[in-house]
Write a protein that holds these residues in place. Structure first.
Motif, PDB file in Angstrom:
ATOM      1  N   MET A   6       0.827  -1.209   0.000  1.00  0.00           N
ATOM      2  CA  MET A   6       0.000   0.000   0.000  1.00  0.00           C
ATOM      3  C   MET A   6       0.859   1.257   0.000  1.00  0.00           C
ATOM      4  SD  MET A   6      -2.652  -1.451   2.845  1.00  0.00           S
ATOM      5  CE  MET A   6      -1.343  -2.350   3.676  1.00  0.00           C
ATOM      6  N   ILE A   7       0.595   2.120  -0.950  1.00  0.00           N
ATOM      7  CA  ILE A   7       1.268   3.412  -1.015  1.00  0.00           C
ATOM      8  C   ILE A   7       0.440   4.382  -0.194  1.00  0.00           C
ATOM      9  CG2 ILE A   7       2.052   5.285  -2.503  1.00  0.00           C
ATOM     10  CD1 ILE A   7       2.136   3.169  -4.789  1.00  0.00           C
ATOM     11  N   LYS A   8       1.052   4.976   0.818  1.00  0.00           N
ATOM     12  CA  LYS A   8       0.340   5.907   1.683  1.00  0.00           C
ATOM     13  C   LYS A   8       0.139   7.246   0.963  1.00  0.00           C
ATOM     14  CE  LYS A   8       0.046   3.204   5.264  1.00  0.00           C
ATOM     15  NZ  LYS A   8       0.050   3.522   6.656  1.00  0.00           N
ATOM     16  N   ALA A   9      -0.970   7.881   1.271  1.00  0.00           N
ATOM     17  CA  ALA A   9      -1.320   9.161   0.656  1.00  0.00           C
ATOM     18  C   ALA A   9      -0.463  10.293   1.219  1.00  0.00           C
ATOM     19  CB  ALA A   9      -2.797   9.459   0.908  1.00  0.00           C
ATOM     20  N   THR A  10      -0.439  11.369   0.461  1.00  0.00           N
ATOM     21  CA  THR A  10       0.245  12.598   0.883  1.00  0.00           C
ATOM     22  C   THR A  10      -0.689  13.767   0.603  1.00  0.00           C
ATOM     23  OG1 THR A  10       1.191  12.979  -1.306  1.00  0.00           O
ATOM     24  CG2 THR A  10       2.504  11.631   0.237  1.00  0.00           C
ATOM     25  N   GLY A  11      -0.261  14.952   0.970  1.00  0.00           N
ATOM     26  CA  GLY A  11      -1.058  16.146   0.685  1.00  0.00           C
ATOM     27  C   GLY A  11      -1.344  16.295  -0.798  1.00  0.00           C
ATOM     28  N   ASN A  12      -0.334  16.049  -1.638  1.00  0.00           N
ATOM     29  CA  ASN A  12      -0.526  16.186  -3.080  1.00  0.00           C
ATOM     30  C   ASN A  12      -1.466  15.124  -3.646  1.00  0.00           C
ATOM     31  OD1 ASN A  12       1.041  18.475  -3.414  1.00  0.00           O
ATOM     32  ND2 ASN A  12       2.891  17.320  -3.884  1.00  0.00           N
ATOM     33  N   ALA A  70      -9.457  13.328   7.096  1.00  0.00           N
ATOM     34  CA  ALA A  70      -8.408  14.249   7.532  1.00  0.00           C
ATOM     35  C   ALA A  70      -7.000  13.661   7.590  1.00  0.00           C
ATOM     36  CB  ALA A  70      -8.772  14.844   8.888  1.00  0.00           C
ATOM     37  N   GLU A  71      -6.830  12.498   8.131  1.00  0.00           N
ATOM     38  CA  GLU A  71      -5.498  11.953   8.385  1.00  0.00           C
ATOM     39  C   GLU A  71      -4.901  11.276   7.154  1.00  0.00           C
ATOM     40  OE1 GLU A  71      -3.510  12.200  11.098  1.00  0.00           O
ATOM     41  OE2 GLU A  71      -5.007  13.556  11.942  1.00  0.00           O
ATOM     42  N   THR A  72      -4.093  11.999   6.368  1.00  0.00           N
ATOM     43  CA  THR A  72      -3.513  11.388   5.180  1.00  0.00           C
ATOM     44  C   THR A  72      -2.585  10.233   5.525  1.00  0.00           C
ATOM     45  OG1 THR A  72      -1.711  13.001   5.097  1.00  0.00           O
ATOM     46  CG2 THR A  72      -3.656  13.447   3.747  1.00  0.00           C
ATOM     47  N   LYS A  73      -1.962  10.256   6.708  1.00  0.00           N
ATOM     48  CA  LYS A  73      -1.046   9.160   7.064  1.00  0.00           C
ATOM     49  C   LYS A  73      -1.780   7.831   7.225  1.00  0.00           C
ATOM     50  CE  LYS A  73      -1.160  10.123  11.984  1.00  0.00           C
ATOM     51  NZ  LYS A  73      -0.459  10.546  13.131  1.00  0.00           N
TER      52      LYS A  73
END
Length: 147
Positions: A6-12, A70-73
């Motif tokens: 799984m690739i974790k999300a970021t702000g972008n 809310a929590e992208t991490k």
């Protein structure tokens, strides 16, 4: 062993930023290597959580929650499902992966999938047979769609 990578999300990624042509080409090359090695079972990128929903279960109630979250991490931006010999092999493949979110720190998480034998006696021979029948039906359905 099967693993979900799984690739974790970021702000972008949560903002819906599209990958550059350079990143798309690098990821395509990486995916081709996974396919050629025979370990890729599937995978895709996920749209931002603003396009998604969650369903919270509490007793008999189901609460639908609209994104964004809310929590992208704690959010996944993309995934693969791989068939590998070991967790070490999965780690080595992830180390070869192009940086999925250039300009931002991100993580890739690797988790083993449960197999029927992991459930021991709770997964009776009858349940195993039904599960195998479902998997066969899924494969037939996908094969029919591809024709």
């Amino acid at each position: 062993m099967r693993v979900m990578v799984m690739i974790k999300a970021t702000g972008n990624s949560e903002a819906g930023a599209a990958p550059t042509e350079e990143l798309a080409a690098a990821m395509t090359k990486f995916n081709e290597a996974l396919v050629q090695a025979g370990i890729m079972l599937g995978g895709d990128g996920l749209k931002p959580t603003s396009k998604g929903k969650r369903v919270r279960f509490s007793g008999d109630k189901r609460l639908v929650i609209d994104g964004p979250f809310a929590e992208t991490k704690e959010v996944i931006a993309g995934y693969w499902v791989w068939q590998v010999k070991s967790m070490d092999e999965a780690v080595e493949w992830v180390r070869r992966c192009p940086h999925p979110m250039p300009g931002e720190d991100t993580e890739i998480e690797i988790r083993p999938l449960y197999e029927m034998e992991d459930f021991g006696e709770a997964f009776t021979p009858e349940l195993r047979e039904r599960n195998e029948q479902m998997r066969g039906e899924i494969e037939r359905q996908h094969a029919a769609k591809e024709q």
